[in-house]
Scaffold this active site. Structure first.
Site, PDB file in Angstrom:
ATOM      1  N   ASN A 144       0.847  -1.204   0.000  1.00 45.51           N
ATOM      2  CA  ASN A 144       0.000   0.000   0.000  1.00 45.51           C
ATOM      3  C   ASN A 144       0.877   1.247   0.000  1.00 45.51           C
ATOM      4  O   ASN A 144       2.105   1.154  -0.016  1.00 45.51           O
ATOM      5  CB  ASN A 144      -0.947  -0.024   1.204  1.00 45.51           C
ATOM      6  CG  ASN A 144      -0.176  -0.106   2.506  1.00 45.51           C
ATOM      7  OD1 ASN A 144       0.598   0.771   2.838  1.00 45.51           O
ATOM      8  ND2 ASN A 144      -0.367  -1.199   3.244  1.00 45.51           N
ATOM      9  N   ASP A 153      -4.505  -5.838   5.123  1.00 47.23           N
ATOM     10  CA  ASP A 153      -5.556  -6.626   5.769  1.00 47.23           C
ATOM     11  C   ASP A 153      -5.580  -8.059   5.237  1.00 47.23           C
ATOM     12  O   ASP A 153      -5.935  -8.984   5.941  1.00 47.23           O
ATOM     13  CB  ASP A 153      -6.925  -5.969   5.539  1.00 47.23           C
ATOM     14  CG  ASP A 153      -7.050  -4.679   6.339  1.00 47.23           C
ATOM     15  OD1 ASP A 153      -6.531  -4.656   7.470  1.00 47.23           O
ATOM     16  OD2 ASP A 153      -7.632  -3.705   5.830  1.00 47.23           O
ATOM     17  N   LYS A 213       7.855 -17.970 -10.022  1.00 48.38           N
ATOM     18  CA  LYS A 213       7.171 -16.833 -10.639  1.00 48.38           C
ATOM     19  C   LYS A 213       5.933 -17.324 -11.410  1.00 48.38           C
ATOM     20  O   LYS A 213       6.040 -18.262 -12.216  1.00 48.38           O
ATOM     21  CB  LYS A 213       8.137 -16.118 -11.586  1.00 48.38           C
ATOM     22  CG  LYS A 213       7.556 -14.858 -12.147  1.00 48.38           C
ATOM     23  CD  LYS A 213       8.555 -14.131 -13.043  1.00 48.38           C
ATOM     24  CE  LYS A 213       7.839 -13.038 -13.799  1.00 48.38           C
ATOM     25  NZ  LYS A 213       8.604 -12.559 -14.927  1.00 48.38           N
ATOM     26  N   PHE A 247      -3.993   3.759  14.976  1.00 47.60           N
ATOM     27  CA  PHE A 247      -4.281   4.789  13.986  1.00 47.60           C
ATOM     28  C   PHE A 247      -5.511   4.364  13.195  1.00 47.60           C
ATOM     29  O   PHE A 247      -5.763   3.174  13.038  1.00 47.60           O
ATOM     30  CB  PHE A 247      -3.097   4.975  13.028  1.00 47.60           C
ATOM     31  CG  PHE A 247      -1.984   5.777  13.628  1.00 47.60           C
ATOM     32  CD1 PHE A 247      -1.217   5.259  14.666  1.00 47.60           C
ATOM     33  CD2 PHE A 247      -1.712   7.056  13.175  1.00 47.60           C
ATOM     34  CE1 PHE A 247      -0.198   6.002  15.240  1.00 47.60           C
ATOM     35  CE2 PHE A 247      -0.696   7.807  13.737  1.00 47.60           C
ATOM     36  CZ  PHE A 247       0.064   7.283  14.775  1.00 47.60           C
ATOM     37  N   LYS A 271     -13.550   1.872  16.702  1.00 47.21           N
ATOM     38  CA  LYS A 271     -12.273   1.157  16.674  1.00 47.21           C
ATOM     39  C   LYS A 271     -11.631   1.116  18.062  1.00 47.21           C
ATOM     40  O   LYS A 271     -11.064   0.114  18.484  1.00 47.21           O
ATOM     41  CB  LYS A 271     -11.337   1.872  15.686  1.00 47.21           C
ATOM     42  CG  LYS A 271     -10.396   0.947  14.986  1.00 47.21           C
ATOM     43  CD  LYS A 271      -9.909   1.539  13.674  1.00 47.21           C
ATOM     44  CE  LYS A 271     -10.883   1.284  12.545  1.00 47.21           C
ATOM     45  NZ  LYS A 271     -10.403   1.780  11.262  1.00 47.21           N
ATOM     46  N   LYS A 287     -11.113  -2.619  19.372  1.00 46.49           N
ATOM     47  CA  LYS A 287      -9.731  -3.097  19.431  1.00 46.49           C
ATOM     48  C   LYS A 287      -9.143  -2.983  20.823  1.00 46.49           C
ATOM     49  O   LYS A 287      -7.996  -3.326  21.051  1.00 46.49           O
ATOM     50  CB  LYS A 287      -8.865  -2.306  18.446  1.00 46.49           C
ATOM     51  CG  LYS A 287      -9.294  -2.478  17.009  1.00 46.49           C
ATOM     52  CD  LYS A 287      -8.130  -2.235  16.078  1.00 46.49           C
ATOM     53  CE  LYS A 287      -8.572  -2.334  14.649  1.00 46.49           C
ATOM     54  NZ  LYS A 287      -7.465  -2.664  13.752  1.00 46.49           N
TER      55      LYS A 287
HETATM   56  O1  C5P Z   1      -8.923  -1.724  11.382  1.00 47.07           O
HETATM   57  P1  C5P Z   1      -7.925  -0.778  10.829  1.00 47.07           P
HETATM   58  O2  C5P Z   1      -7.009  -1.413   9.826  1.00 47.07           O
HETATM   59  O3  C5P Z   1      -8.487   0.514  10.324  1.00 47.07           O
HETATM   60  O4  C5P Z   1      -7.038  -0.378  12.100  1.00 47.07           O
HETATM   61  C1  C5P Z   1      -5.960   0.417  11.994  1.00 47.07           C
HETATM   62  C2  C5P Z   1      -5.076   0.240  13.197  1.00 47.07           C
HETATM   63  O5  C5P Z   1      -4.849  -1.147  13.464  1.00 47.07           O
HETATM   64  C3  C5P Z   1      -3.708   0.808  12.955  1.00 47.07           C
HETATM   65  O6  C5P Z   1      -3.201   1.257  14.195  1.00 47.07           O
HETATM   66  C4  C5P Z   1      -2.944  -0.371  12.407  1.00 47.07           C
HETATM   67  O7  C5P Z   1      -1.553  -0.248  12.614  1.00 47.07           O
HETATM   68  C5  C5P Z   1      -3.524  -1.519  13.203  1.00 47.07           C
HETATM   69  N1  C5P Z   1      -3.548  -2.788  12.458  1.00 47.07           N
HETATM   70  C6  C5P Z   1      -2.747  -3.849  12.842  1.00 47.07           C
HETATM   71  N2  C5P Z   1      -2.801  -5.030  12.161  1.00 47.07           N
HETATM   72  C7  C5P Z   1      -3.644  -5.193  11.116  1.00 47.07           C
HETATM   73  C8  C5P Z   1      -4.475  -4.123  10.715  1.00 47.07           C
HETATM   74  C9  C5P Z   1      -4.407  -2.932  11.398  1.00 47.07           C
HETATM   75  O8  C5P Z   1      -1.969  -3.690  13.783  1.00 47.07           O
HETATM   76  N3  C5P Z   1      -3.681  -6.350  10.479  1.00 47.07           N
END
Ligand code: C5P
Length: 406
Positions: A210, A279, A289, A323, A337, A341
């Site tokens: 990304n 994600d 490859k 974040f 969130k 979380k």
């Molecule tokens: O759910 P979302 O991706 O929006 O959440 C963002 C936060 O979760 C950020 O702090 C990101 O670093 C953390 N995150 C993580 N592992 C993931 C996805 C997001 O630590 N797989």
């Protein structure tokens, strides 16, 4: 700690050479910027030899007869890498420029461009120092948070006696130390950070990733180290230099990032998750490859672990900062969130806002704290945002300690 020493055109400019040595003995890394007038008093070569670094003397360094792009934006690069701008000696002229925001040479431009603390040590003729114009400038600068190391009284180079002599080195060094110690509020803490993107392999030559540059996370790492914390930075691939005093662990995939976090989190008092973790990852990474077959190609993805949520489940007294990059309903999503979380602080930004998001040096964020406090910040540099986040960390950890003491 990196200090940029601005040397301006007064007789006391020669004293700046010894000051460089003293600063180095104190453990600072020093880079020198000189005004044109300063070069009349002392040669840039003296400072280049002392620092082992190029000395900047103008806004547009000549390269093969033509000013190049690198030199045209160098003041921004210097502004960003410095932890403190010290001007010694500072002439009446330079103080006047700083006070009014005139930026017609490298040093005065740097003053406007940096968000690092500024210390000035004026040196000039007694009448120039006492002149209401200079005193007004000094007051205005003080009001803006500039630290002024007042000149000593004594015999001046112009033959007069009075205030105007560059302050002694001890006074200048102690002002510098004071500035750095002002915010040693993370001393004794260990901050673990994730930053940057992750890369999820598709085959040996391709991956999904990304647009994260890592700038926000690195700014927090740098600020935390500056404020006295031990910092462990677990970084996805970025083009950034490691901030001074930070232990950096490089990873590529979300899985590697999770493993590194789990290995080190036990010693962290605060964990800050600034990484843009993918994600999803390809369900299988091909060993060879993938060949082009023509026609459609479907990619099966599986979910990556949520690193933040995994760590937050067993957080104990550890503060968890996350974040949230949102494109709509920022407050609503951030609060959700925070709860889901089990974080203590969510730094939310609308990535569609001007001056926010990927690859820019500024950010516009709102901080949502577990105790219900919302703090909407104006557009700030990522460095300033980093300090605001850490201010909240300090506030929240004080309240955690307070609660456990009750
Ligand atoms: O759910 P979302 O991706 O929006 O959440 C963002 C936060 O979760 C950020 O702090 C990101 O670093 C953390 N995150 C993580 N592992 C993931 C996805 C997001 O630590 N797989």
């Amino acid at each position: 700690m990196r200090i940029t020493l601005g040397v301006t055109g007064g007789v006391a400019a020669y004293k700046a050479a010894e000051l460089v040595r003293r600063l180095q003995q104190e453990g600072f890394s020093v880079e020198v910027v000189m005004t044109r007038a300063a070069c009349e008093f002392i040669k840039p070569l003296t400072f280049a030899a002392l620092t082992g670094k190029k000395v900047i003397t103008g806004l547009f360094a000549e390269s093969g007869g033509e000013a190049n792009l690198e030199s045209a934006i160098e003041h921004i690069a210097v502004a960003q890498r410095t932890d403190l701008l010290l001007v010694a000696p500072a002439t009446a002229d330079t103080l006047a420029k700083f006070s009014r925001g005139i930026s017609d040479d490298f040093l005065s431009t740097l003053y406007l461009a940096t968000t690092a603390p500024v210390v000035v040590a004026p040196a000039m003729n007694v009448n120039m120092w006492n002149h209401p114009a200079t005193q007004e400038n000094i007051e205005r600068l003080r009001g803006r948070g500039v630290h002024v190391v007042s000149p000593d009284e004594g015999y001046l180079a112009c033959g007069m006696t009075g205030a105007g002599r560059l302050a002694g080195q001890d006074a200048i060094i102690s002002a510098v130390r004071e500035v750095f110690q002002m915010r040693q509020d993370l001393e004794g803490q260990t901050v673990l950070l994730t930053a940057g993107p992750t890369q999820e392999d598709l085959d040996p030559v391709r991956f999904l990733t990304n647009r994260s540059s890592g700038k926000m996370g690195y700014a927090v790492a740098e600020a935390a180290a500056r404020r006295g914390a031990k910092v462990i930075l677990i970084s996805g691939p970025t083009a950034l230099e490691s901030p001074a005093g930070v232990t950096r662990i490089d990873v590529r995939t979300a899985e590697e990032m999770l493993n590194a976090v789990q290995k080190h989190v036990a010693e962290a008092t605060t964990a800050i998750f600034a990484a843009a973790v993918a994600d999803y990852r390809p369900a299988e990474a091909a060993a060879h490859k993938i060949k082009k077959t023509g026609g459609e190609f479907a990619l099966r993805l599986e979910a990556n672990p949520d690193i933040l949520a995994t760590i937050a489940r067993k957080k104990g007294e550890r503060l968890i900062v996350g974040f949230a990059a949102e494109t709509d309903k920022v407050a609503e999503n951030a609060r959700k969130k925070l709860k889901e979380k089990d974080a203590d602080l969510i730094v939310a930004n609308d990535v569609t806002a001007a001056g926010a998001g990927f690859d820019v040096d500024t950010n516009v964020v709102t901080l949502f704290a577990r105790d219900g406090r919302d703090l909407a910040l104006p557009k700030l540099t990522k460095r300033e945002v980093a300090d605001r986040i850490l201010d909240e960390v300090v506030r929240l950890s004080a309240s955690v300690k307070h609660q456990s003491a009750d």
